[in-house]
Design an enzyme around this catalytic site. Structure first.
Site, PDB file in Angstrom:
ATOM      1  CG  HIS A  28      -1.869  -1.285   1.386  1.00 38.98           C
ATOM      2  ND1 HIS A  28      -1.435  -2.391   1.756  1.00 38.98           N
ATOM      3  CD2 HIS A  28      -3.043  -1.420   0.831  1.00 38.98           C
ATOM      4  CE1 HIS A  28      -2.370  -3.174   1.993  1.00 38.98           C
ATOM      5  NE2 HIS A  28      -3.476  -2.692   1.289  1.00 38.98           N
ATOM      6  CG  HIS A  29       1.091   5.858  -1.818  1.00 48.59           C
ATOM      7  ND1 HIS A  29       0.368   7.180  -1.582  1.00 48.59           N
ATOM      8  CD2 HIS A  29       2.452   6.206  -1.976  1.00 48.59           C
ATOM      9  CE1 HIS A  29       1.188   8.221  -1.858  1.00 48.59           C
ATOM     10  NE2 HIS A  29       2.565   7.676  -2.137  1.00 48.59           N
ATOM     11  N   GLY A  30       2.618   4.602   0.860  1.00 47.93           N
ATOM     12  CA  GLY A  30       2.899   5.090   2.218  1.00 47.93           C
ATOM     13  C   GLY A  30       2.301   6.767   1.871  1.00 47.93           C
ATOM     14  CB  THR A  58      -2.516   8.261  -3.281  1.00 51.77           C
ATOM     15  OG1 THR A  58      -2.238   7.662  -2.022  1.00 51.77           O
ATOM     16  CG2 THR A  58      -3.832   9.112  -2.807  1.00 51.77           C
TER      17      THR A  58
END
Length: 388
Positions: A171-173, A202
């Site tokens: 998952h995007h940070g 995102t």
């Protein structure tokens, strides 16, 4: 100086939403026990986390939000108000003493930071940390407080450090990226599954930072079903280029273990191969650019039985230059945990070659990921050209 420390206490297990929530800190026990069973960690290497102070939480988080979390912890936050702060949702349900439990995870990462930045250790690992979706004034994606964001700000204020944050969670940070979006002294690299199919949606390559921070934020959204070779290639090319460009004082890595094929929440097709390589390169870059200063935290990872303990053990084994573990997992570890596990535990450190059927679009996915890396690194390459 000790070479590496492992931050852990039972207090980190109190971060527990409910018994059926996918975020399950039993992962920490499983990992530590695996390391103990192979004799790869001693009690002298384990250091206790402390609780982050309010002052430390406020380096990133809004005072009203911290207050809301405190009220929620004692059951006194009205439902309508909780919604405004992302609390009491399906992802981040309210649980008793939530503030204290969350503060221990943040304090664990700050403990790791102080060991490394004060020179007491070269490397430090806090697997209880890595809650990268927490925002300034809102809980999100299983994360109440954002320990990495707080730790980065803490390193800037206390140690005046240029920080490279590297996030290999599926998952995007997002929370960390947005915390420092206009800050040129914090570089973020997130390699994740494309947001087209996955929370938080995102992490596109055009999210490069803003104002003075433009060109210091890097995102590599990988195609769904990405396999080991493509993941490792993307990671290696990006991390080496970015280290060379940014020249950090310290590297903070977030080691989510949810890019694995078996993870129930994501759609990538990686195996244990990537979890051998991810810490290896981070370790090398830390010694090449930062006098060895490397802080690592945990993150996602929702197959807590078959994937996370093996993947996270690899981070510690690499930190302690002890990564030569292949073949069978220790029998006493399997005997202890198999009766408690709802699925059959893997017998070996590595995954079988036939873990999943062949991916039909392999070439196409690999090519697309290589193009993504190229586009993501464009600001660096462009700068090099203009210097020439």
């Amino acid at each position: 100086m000790t070479d590496s420390v492992f931050v852990f206490s039972e207090d980190q297990l109190k971060y527990k939403f409910n018994s059926h929530h996918p975020f399950n800190q039993q992962r920490l026990e499983l990992t530590l026990d695996l390391l103990r069973k192979i004799g790869a960690i001693s009690d002298q290497q384990i250091v206790l986390p402390r609780m982050a102070t309010d002052e430390e939480l406020l380096l990133i988080h809004d005072p009203n939000y911290v207050n809301a979390v405190k009220l929620a912890s004692i059951g006194e936050l009205p439902e309508g108000v909780a919604d405004n702060y992302g609390l009491g949702t399906e992802d981040t349900p309210i649980f008793p003493n939530m503030h204290e439990a969350s503060s221990f995870l943040v304090g664990g990462t700050l403990t790791a930071v102080d060991y490394v930045m004060s020179g007491k250790a070269n490397h430090a690992l806090n697997l209880g940390g890595g809650l990268h979706h927490g925002f300034r004034g809102k809980a999100s994606g299983f994360c109440i407080y954002n320990d990495s964001s707080v730790a980065i700000k803490y390193m800037q204020e206390k140690y005046h450090a240029r920080v490279l944050y590297v996030d290999t969670d599926a998952h995007h940070g997002d929370g960390v990226q947005w915390s420092f979006y206009d800050d040129p002294n914090v570089c973020t690299l997130s390699i994740h599954e494309t947001g087209r199919y996955l929370f938080p949606g995102t992490g596109n390559i055009n999210e490069r930072g803003q104002g003075p921070g433009y060109g210091t934020k890097f995102n590599i959204p990988l195609d769904a079903f990405t396999e080991d070779e493509s993941f490792i290639d993307s990671y290696k090319v990006a991390l080496q280029e970015i280290c060379d460009f940014f020249k950090p004082d310290v590297i903070l890595t977030q080691n989510g273990a949810d890019s694995h094929y078996l993870d129930p929440l994501t759609h990538l097709s990686a195996t244990m191969k990537i979890y051998r390589e991810i810490p290896k390169l981070a370790h090398k870059m830390a010694h090449q650019f930062c006098d060895g200063r490397w802080i690592a935290v945990g993150g996602g990872g929702y197959d807590i039985w078959r994937v996370v303990p093996r993947a996270w053990a690899m981070v510690w084994l690499e930190m302690t230059e002890n990564s030569n573990y292949f073949g069978n997992l220790p029998k006493d570890w399997l005997d202890k945990w198999q009766p408690l596990a709802p699925i059959t535990l893997p017998p070996e450190w590595d995954d079988p070659a036939d873990l999943y059927p062949p991916i039909p679009r392999k070439m196409e996915i690999t090519e697309k990921n290589a193009q993504t890396v190229d586009k993501a690194l464009y600001p660096i390459k462009n700068r090099k050209k203009s210097v020439l």
